[in-house]
Design a protein around this motif. Structure first.
Motif, PDB file in Angstrom:
ATOM      1  N   ASP A 210       0.827  -1.207   0.000  1.00  0.00           N
ATOM      2  CA  ASP A 210       0.000   0.000   0.000  1.00  0.00           C
ATOM      3  C   ASP A 210       0.865   1.263   0.000  1.00  0.00           C
ATOM      4  N   TYR A 211       1.928   1.251   0.798  1.00  0.00           N
ATOM      5  CA  TYR A 211       2.847   2.385   0.866  1.00  0.00           C
ATOM      6  C   TYR A 211       3.481   2.630  -0.503  1.00  0.00           C
ATOM      7  N   LEU A 212       3.958   1.569  -1.147  1.00  0.00           N
ATOM      8  CA  LEU A 212       4.599   1.709  -2.458  1.00  0.00           C
ATOM      9  C   LEU A 212       3.616   2.185  -3.517  1.00  0.00           C
ATOM     10  N   ARG A 213       2.402   1.663  -3.489  1.00  0.00           N
ATOM     11  CA  ARG A 213       1.375   2.132  -4.434  1.00  0.00           C
ATOM     12  C   ARG A 213       1.120   3.622  -4.238  1.00  0.00           C
ATOM     13  N   ASP A 214       1.068   4.056  -2.983  1.00  0.00           N
ATOM     14  CA  ASP A 214       0.860   5.466  -2.671  1.00  0.00           C
ATOM     15  C   ASP A 214       2.006   6.316  -3.216  1.00  0.00           C
ATOM     16  N   ARG A 215       3.256   5.884  -2.988  1.00  0.00           N
ATOM     17  CA  ARG A 215       4.430   6.606  -3.498  1.00  0.00           C
ATOM     18  C   ARG A 215       4.390   6.711  -5.025  1.00  0.00           C
ATOM     19  N   LEU A 216       4.076   5.601  -5.681  1.00  0.00           N
ATOM     20  CA  LEU A 216       4.019   5.596  -7.144  1.00  0.00           C
ATOM     21  C   LEU A 216       2.931   6.527  -7.658  1.00  0.00           C
ATOM     22  N   GLU A 217       1.779   6.509  -7.030  1.00  0.00           N
ATOM     23  CA  GLU A 217       0.686   7.380  -7.464  1.00  0.00           C
ATOM     24  C   GLU A 217       1.039   8.850  -7.261  1.00  0.00           C
ATOM     25  N   LYS A 218       1.629   9.185  -6.121  1.00  0.00           N
ATOM     26  CA  LYS A 218       2.046  10.574  -5.886  1.00  0.00           C
ATOM     27  C   LYS A 218       3.115  10.986  -6.887  1.00  0.00           C
ATOM     28  N   ASN A 219       4.047  10.072  -7.183  1.00  0.00           N
ATOM     29  CA  ASN A 219       5.094  10.357  -8.162  1.00  0.00           C
ATOM     30  C   ASN A 219       4.470  10.653  -9.522  1.00  0.00           C
ATOM     31  N   ARG A 220       3.499   9.818  -9.937  1.00  0.00           N
ATOM     32  CA  ARG A 220       2.846  10.011 -11.241  1.00  0.00           C
ATOM     33  C   ARG A 220       2.101  11.339 -11.311  1.00  0.00           C
ATOM     34  N   SER A 221       1.455  11.701 -10.228  1.00  0.00           N
ATOM     35  CA  SER A 221       0.595  12.887 -10.246  1.00  0.00           C
ATOM     36  C   SER A 221       1.369  14.200 -10.111  1.00  0.00           C
ATOM     37  N   MET A 222       2.610  14.149  -9.719  1.00  0.00           N
ATOM     38  CA  MET A 222       3.353  15.382  -9.477  1.00  0.00           C
ATOM     39  C   MET A 222       3.765  16.092 -10.759  1.00  0.00           C
ATOM     40  N   GLY A 223       4.059  15.361 -11.813  1.00  0.00           N
ATOM     41  CA  GLY A 223       4.515  15.988 -13.051  1.00  0.00           C
ATOM     42  C   GLY A 223       5.943  16.494 -12.917  1.00  0.00           C
ATOM     43  N   PRO A 224       6.430  17.212 -13.926  1.00  0.00           N
ATOM     44  CA  PRO A 224       7.794  17.729 -13.880  1.00  0.00           C
ATOM     45  C   PRO A 224       7.978  18.674 -12.691  1.00  0.00           C
ATOM     46  N   HIS A 225       9.124  18.577 -12.046  1.00  0.00           N
ATOM     47  CA  HIS A 225       9.406  19.436 -10.888  1.00  0.00           C
ATOM     48  C   HIS A 225      10.912  19.488 -10.656  1.00  0.00           C
ATOM     49  N   GLU A 226      11.315  20.257  -9.661  1.00  0.00           N
ATOM     50  CA  GLU A 226      12.727  20.386  -9.326  1.00  0.00           C
ATOM     51  C   GLU A 226      12.977  19.929  -7.902  1.00  0.00           C
ATOM     52  N   ILE A 227      14.180  19.394  -7.697  1.00  0.00           N
ATOM     53  CA  ILE A 227      14.651  18.994  -6.370  1.00  0.00           C
ATOM     54  C   ILE A 227      15.907  19.808  -6.095  1.00  0.00           C
ATOM     55  N   LYS A 228      15.961  20.473  -4.960  1.00  0.00           N
ATOM     56  CA  LYS A 228      17.135  21.250  -4.586  1.00  0.00           C
ATOM     57  C   LYS A 228      17.865  20.532  -3.457  1.00  0.00           C
TER      58      LYS A 228
END
Length: 142
Positions: A12-30
């Motif tokens: 469930d945790y991994l599915r949640d991470r994957l879904e959030k990753n998919r929904s975020m779109g392009p972004h930046e990490i500093k």
């Protein structure tokens, strides 16, 4: 198949991470003074947090003159950070996802780091020519 409660929670945790990753779109990490772009369809360091432990640990090592291979490089975060802060002899970044390879290349260009870096679209070692490395790193998102 009997799946334990712990395994269900992890799934469930991994599915949640994957879904959030998919929904975020392009972004930046500093991170420190560095900015990394994360493209669509690439695992983001924002959601897969192993780098918070491994990147500083690797950076604390003396990697000067070392040949470093990162399997599953994603946007190139760890390997490119090391290339920017260490005197690596060679950096090879590989990922099975062609979007990730292109994303890592773009980040290398934006950081001005192309001189010692080679990129491969590869399923683990399958697409990488046989060569020796001092360090092989793989922080897979699971």
């Amino acid at each position: 198949m009997n799946v334990s409660k712990k395994q269900r929670q992890l799934n469930d945790y991994l599915r949640d991470r994957l879904e959030k990753n998919r929904s975020m779109g392009p972004h930046e990490i500093k991170y420190e003074k560095f900015v990394f772009s994360v493209a669509e369809r690439v695992f983001s360091p924002a959601f897969f947090l192993g780098w918070k432990y491994y990147t500083p640990l690797l950076a604390a090592m003396n990697l000067s003159g070392k040949r470093f291979l990162e399997i599953g490089c994603g946007c190139g975060f760890t390997g490119l950070y090391l290339a920017a802060t260490q005197n690596l002899k060679q950096l090879v970044l590989a990922d099975i996802n062609p979007h990730a390879v292109e994303n890592a290349k773009a980040n290398a260009r934006s950081l001005g780091l192309n001189s010692v870096i080679t990129f491969y679209n590869s399923d683990v070692f399958d697409g990488i020519p046989r060569t020796a490395f001092d360090i092989i790193y793989w922080n897979h998102p699971w």
